[in-house]
Design an enzyme around this catalytic site. Sequence first.
Site, short mmCIF file in Angstrom:
data_model
loop_
_atom_site.label_atom_id
_atom_site.label_comp_id
_atom_site.label_asym_id
_atom_site.label_seq_id
_atom_site.Cartn_x
_atom_site.Cartn_y
_atom_site.Cartn_z
N SER A 1 -19.50 21.68 11.05
CA SER A 1 -19.53 21.63 9.52
C SER A 1 -18.29 22.53 9.28
O SER A 1 -17.98 23.45 9.85
CB SER A 1 -20.66 22.47 8.93
OG SER A 1 -21.89 22.01 9.81
N GLN B 1 -17.98 26.54 13.28
CA GLN B 1 -18.69 26.89 14.40
C GLN B 1 -18.57 25.81 15.62
O GLN B 1 -18.81 24.77 15.24
CB GLN B 1 -20.07 26.91 13.96
CG GLN B 1 -20.99 28.00 14.51
CD GLN B 1 -22.45 27.53 14.25
OE1 GLN B 1 -22.53 27.34 12.96
NE2 GLN B 1 -23.43 27.92 14.85
N GLY B 2 -17.80 26.15 16.54
CA GLY B 2 -17.46 25.12 17.56
C GLY B 2 -18.48 25.29 18.62
O GLY B 2 -18.38 25.90 19.73
N GLU C 1 -29.38 31.29 12.39
CA GLU C 1 -29.36 30.06 12.05
C GLU C 1 -31.02 29.52 11.67
O GLU C 1 -31.33 28.80 10.62
CB GLU C 1 -28.52 29.17 12.80
CG GLU C 1 -28.40 27.80 12.39
CD GLU C 1 -27.28 26.86 13.24
OE1 GLU C 1 -27.11 27.22 14.27
OE2 GLU C 1 -26.83 25.93 12.54
#
Lengths: 367, 395
Positions: B162, B127-128, B245
Amino acid sequence: MEFGLNESQGILQESAREFFAGECPISEVRRMSATDTAFDPNLWGKLAKQGYTGITFAEEFGGVGLGIVELILLMEEAGRALLPGPFFSTVALAGSLLSFIASTEQKRRYLAPICRGEARATAAVVEASGSWDPAETQMTVVDGKVKGEKLFVSDAGVADWIIVLARTGVYLVDARAGGVRIAPMNGMDVTRKLYSVRFDSAAAEKLGDTFGIPNALDVATAALCAEMVGGMQRTLELTVEYAKTRKQFGKPIGMFQAVQHHCADMYLETESARSAVYYAAWALEQNAPDAASAVSIAKLYTSEASRTVGNRGIQVHGGMGFTWENDLHLYYRRAKASETAFGDATFHRERLARLVIDVEAASARKS
Amino acid sequence: MDLNLNAEELAFRDELRVWLEANVPKDWSQWREKPLDESFPYLRAWQRRLYEGGWAAVSWPKEYGGRSATLMQQAIFWGEMARVEAPPMANALGLGLIGPTIIAHGSDAQKKRFIPKILSAEEIWCQGFSEPNAGSDLAALQTEARLDGGHYVVNGQKVWTSYGWVGDWCELVVRTDPTVPKHKGLTVLLVDMKSPGVEVRPLRQMTGESEFNELFFRDVRVPMENVLGKVNDGWNVAMSTLMHERGAYGARLILTFKRNINRLIELARLVPRNGRPAAQDPVLRQKLAQCFAEVEIMRLNQLRAFSRITVTGAPGPEGSIQKLFWSELNQRLQQLAQELLGPYGQLLAGDTYAVDNGIWSYGYLRSRGNTIEAGTSEVQRNIIGHFVLGLPRSY
């Protein structure tokens, strides 16, 4: 699996909220609280007419026969309205002891008038030690006569019957009988009056042995927690409303993060307490193996959260929150009285430790 | 209110139990404490097995390889996975966050292209989102994408990624229009991490390990068909990832928390304190009981939130309560472990005297990140204040 309210529970909650908004606005709370007993016979009659005084009692005794979850929802709304007087003492406390311990004949004799709104009752638990642990009871009843003193007895001044916890069993004493001396204790909570009760060889009718006490007190404790959650909810609502309207530096104070974060924490604490109390009610109703620990979890969390919600609410209200005129302190006072009643957070952490840390409980926890 | 499992839930649980009994690897305990880069092929194989059994993403719709499981069934799923101490799945972000976002916002071609390989762990996702100058203020991000023919050309830097080191694909938020207000000029791109110009560097964190990466993009070309959702609607797409999330994703943590508090209670029976087991020390008993209660309340809050989402349809801002609650609770739990273990608490993995091979010293340090990652506690309180309580925006 569904951890929300079903349709009839939702209706009960809504109608109770409407009932209290109409019959017990805060002006009435203040009026009743200013009297010696905080009791209004007129309002009591209306509570009975609604079926609230018999909400959980079996229909054969004149009750509505609903469950503990319904009792908790009603207590939450009563707490939100800050309902004064002996409703908790009569229905949740004395009523639970009668339900769990008394014989069928006794239930018929005592629960039916309570359901009809003709009688009120309370229970005498605590003695000079100040402990809410029924195992620490010293009082005994010999030859049907009770002697000694009980303290912190809620609403004894308007009770017809006092249920007495003794070493030898659970007894019912007529509050107006000879040898019963009831004197007010001047507590912080103006909405629920406390009394000392001295028994000088007063006649006591045995309801049953001590076996059923923990279960009955657990129901009363869960009901008190629900009332506390209602108080937290109202404190949160009043505080958010104030933060939106009160202006400083040309802006509503609710725009400042230092204020917003108090409100966010109040919300988190109120919702978390509600989760714990609803679960405790459900576990009690289902006779779940973790019902006792669920009640202790609810009481230890709610005891501290109701205090911190009150602290934050007063802080956000600033000087207004410190006045007698503002309603917050009425909730704050009751929160303190309820925090210690039936054991404070320290008491229930120790009880929970006995249930989940001390060896026997280890296997129950795995499920 | 009925917390008993209904017939459908019981059937779901029993089918899962039978499958787990036959399939869960027995040697996970030998791998658990190893660094993630060593155990990663093992976790990939485990996810592949779940995929073949139809258990990799129970929450996803049936047509995308899931089971259309209700939220309560998802709670049951994670409960059962914990009960048998199953290993985690390799493609955690792909399954938990990015897959659901592609299902919600992706084109049919994108779903067909990406979803099966997320499920099978053939392609790992990262995930950027965060950048050096865009953390809490995510919408201020500066990584830019310029249109050049049929491609976007991406330049910029991301941090706290991550799985960057093992990622095959990245959900990347970029600025496609710098001339409009910051929330309105963002777009989400699906970026092949093997593209020329992508550089991945380890980011060493205070625990000493490199769980996260920094990503650098230099003239990276991304075909236009890899825009997820609409151009300049990236804020909404990214928000749906963040809601996952902060919301349902938290359900998985309950298991770890339950295991940790139960382990602390076990340790308290073994560790001496003032000449008796710590479990009999009145102060530590109080703290253990408090922690036990809070872990249970975390579970109950989650169940209530699930019931509410079942009514409203999507995870909402109330997920912020869960995030706030678990992150601060874990810090208290880890501090309690330190108090319980005394001087042993500080010992790192590999030390002869370390308790539980150093998981408590690691957990103590790692927990400081909990109130920062996935939205700081301050941001969560802002969200509750504004979106839940209706207080005016502070920023």
